[in-house]
Write a protein that holds these residues in place. Structure first.
Motif, PDB file in Angstrom:
ATOM      1  N   THR A  48       0.836  -1.203   0.000  1.00  0.00           N
ATOM      2  CA  THR A  48       0.000   0.000   0.000  1.00  0.00           C
ATOM      3  C   THR A  48       0.866   1.245   0.000  1.00  0.00           C
ATOM      4  O   THR A  48       0.607   2.205  -0.737  1.00  0.00           O
ATOM      5  CB  THR A  48      -0.945   0.003   1.218  1.00  0.00           C
ATOM      6  OG1 THR A  48      -1.806  -1.136   1.125  1.00  0.00           O
ATOM      7  CG2 THR A  48      -1.761   1.264   1.301  1.00  0.00           C
ATOM      8  N   PHE A  49       1.905   1.253   0.816  1.00  0.00           N
ATOM      9  CA  PHE A  49       2.821   2.390   0.876  1.00  0.00           C
ATOM     10  C   PHE A  49       3.520   2.616  -0.464  1.00  0.00           C
ATOM     11  O   PHE A  49       3.578   3.739  -0.966  1.00  0.00           O
ATOM     12  CB  PHE A  49       3.847   2.174   1.993  1.00  0.00           C
ATOM     13  CG  PHE A  49       4.909   3.235   2.039  1.00  0.00           C
ATOM     14  CD1 PHE A  49       4.621   4.493   2.538  1.00  0.00           C
ATOM     15  CD2 PHE A  49       6.191   2.966   1.593  1.00  0.00           C
ATOM     16  CE1 PHE A  49       5.601   5.476   2.582  1.00  0.00           C
ATOM     17  CE2 PHE A  49       7.174   3.941   1.636  1.00  0.00           C
ATOM     18  CZ  PHE A  49       6.871   5.206   2.131  1.00  0.00           C
ATOM     19  N   VAL A  50       4.038   1.557  -1.069  1.00  0.00           N
ATOM     20  CA  VAL A  50       4.741   1.677  -2.347  1.00  0.00           C
ATOM     21  C   VAL A  50       3.800   2.195  -3.432  1.00  0.00           C
ATOM     22  O   VAL A  50       4.162   3.079  -4.211  1.00  0.00           O
ATOM     23  CB  VAL A  50       5.388   0.331  -2.753  1.00  0.00           C
ATOM     24  CG1 VAL A  50       5.904   0.367  -4.185  1.00  0.00           C
ATOM     25  CG2 VAL A  50       6.504  -0.028  -1.784  1.00  0.00           C
ATOM     26  N   ARG A  51       2.582   1.687  -3.474  1.00  0.00           N
ATOM     27  CA  ARG A  51       1.615   2.171  -4.476  1.00  0.00           C
ATOM     28  C   ARG A  51       1.299   3.647  -4.258  1.00  0.00           C
ATOM     29  O   ARG A  51       1.174   4.410  -5.216  1.00  0.00           O
ATOM     30  CB  ARG A  51       0.342   1.325  -4.441  1.00  0.00           C
ATOM     31  CG  ARG A  51       0.515  -0.040  -5.096  1.00  0.00           C
ATOM     32  CD  ARG A  51      -0.806  -0.788  -5.243  1.00  0.00           C
ATOM     33  NE  ARG A  51      -1.420  -1.114  -3.958  1.00  0.00           N
ATOM     34  CZ  ARG A  51      -1.085  -2.154  -3.196  1.00  0.00           C
ATOM     35  NH1 ARG A  51      -0.119  -2.967  -3.593  1.00  0.00           N
ATOM     36  NH2 ARG A  51      -1.700  -2.384  -2.054  1.00  0.00           N
ATOM     37  N   ALA A  52       1.177   4.077  -3.016  1.00  0.00           N
ATOM     38  CA  ALA A  52       0.899   5.485  -2.710  1.00  0.00           C
ATOM     39  C   ALA A  52       2.057   6.376  -3.165  1.00  0.00           C
ATOM     40  O   ALA A  52       1.842   7.443  -3.743  1.00  0.00           O
ATOM     41  CB  ALA A  52       0.638   5.666  -1.221  1.00  0.00           C
ATOM     42  N   VAL A  53       3.288   5.928  -2.923  1.00  0.00           N
ATOM     43  CA  VAL A  53       4.457   6.701  -3.356  1.00  0.00           C
ATOM     44  C   VAL A  53       4.481   6.803  -4.879  1.00  0.00           C
ATOM     45  O   VAL A  53       4.664   7.885  -5.436  1.00  0.00           O
ATOM     46  CB  VAL A  53       5.758   6.067  -2.823  1.00  0.00           C
ATOM     47  CG1 VAL A  53       6.980   6.697  -3.473  1.00  0.00           C
ATOM     48  CG2 VAL A  53       5.830   6.187  -1.309  1.00  0.00           C
ATOM     49  N   LYS A  54       4.277   5.682  -5.560  1.00  0.00           N
ATOM     50  CA  LYS A  54       4.293   5.685  -7.027  1.00  0.00           C
ATOM     51  C   LYS A  54       3.200   6.559  -7.609  1.00  0.00           C
ATOM     52  O   LYS A  54       3.385   7.181  -8.654  1.00  0.00           O
ATOM     53  CB  LYS A  54       4.155   4.255  -7.560  1.00  0.00           C
ATOM     54  CG  LYS A  54       5.410   3.435  -7.399  1.00  0.00           C
ATOM     55  CD  LYS A  54       5.212   2.057  -8.012  1.00  0.00           C
ATOM     56  CE  LYS A  54       6.481   1.244  -7.974  1.00  0.00           C
ATOM     57  NZ  LYS A  54       6.312  -0.063  -8.637  1.00  0.00           N
ATOM     58  N   ALA A  55       2.061   6.621  -6.949  1.00  0.00           N
ATOM     59  CA  ALA A  55       0.941   7.419  -7.442  1.00  0.00           C
ATOM     60  C   ALA A  55       1.081   8.906  -7.106  1.00  0.00           C
ATOM     61  O   ALA A  55       0.290   9.716  -7.553  1.00  0.00           O
ATOM     62  CB  ALA A  55      -0.365   6.891  -6.838  1.00  0.00           C
ATOM     63  N   GLY A  56       2.087   9.253  -6.306  1.00  0.00           N
ATOM     64  CA  GLY A  56       2.279  10.646  -5.933  1.00  0.00           C
ATOM     65  C   GLY A  56       1.432  11.113  -4.778  1.00  0.00           C
ATOM     66  O   GLY A  56       1.361  12.296  -4.484  1.00  0.00           O
ATOM     67  N   ALA A  57       0.769  10.183  -4.106  1.00  0.00           N
ATOM     68  CA  ALA A  57      -0.146  10.548  -3.031  1.00  0.00           C
ATOM     69  C   ALA A  57       0.566  11.148  -1.818  1.00  0.00           C
ATOM     70  O   ALA A  57      -0.095  11.773  -0.979  1.00  0.00           O
ATOM     71  CB  ALA A  57      -0.954   9.315  -2.592  1.00  0.00           C
TER      72      ALA A  57
END
Length: 63
Positions: A48-57
Motif C-alpha cells: 500500500t505504501f509503495v503504491r501510494a508513493v508511485k501514485a504521488g499521493a
C-alpha cells in the motif's frame, strides 16, 4: 535473516541504502548505515505504501 538492498545502491560499505528482509510473514526494513533500528510491517501494508508513493499521493509531504 537475509537482508537485501537495491542493485541501484551500488556495492561497498559507503553506499548507504534501505535494506529489506522477510521473516515470519513480516517485512523488516533498516537503513544500512544504522542497522540497529529496524521497522517491521506486513507485505500488504508495504505494498500500500509503495503504491501510494508511485501514485504521488505523498508528494505533499516532501515540500
Amino acid at each position: 535473516m537475509t537482508w537485501r538492498k537495491s542493485s541501484f545502491s551500488g556495492h561497498g560499505e559507503t553506499n548507504d541504502c534501505v535494506e529489506l528482509a522477510a521473516a515470519d510473514g513480516e517485512i523488516r526494513l533498516r537503513e544500512s548505515d544504522n542497522p540497529g533500528d529496524i521497522l517491521t510491517t506486513t507485505p500488504d501494508r508495504l505494498g500500500t505504501f509503495v503504491r501510494a508513493v508511485k501514485a504521488g499521493a505523498l508528494d505533499h509531504l516532501a515540500r
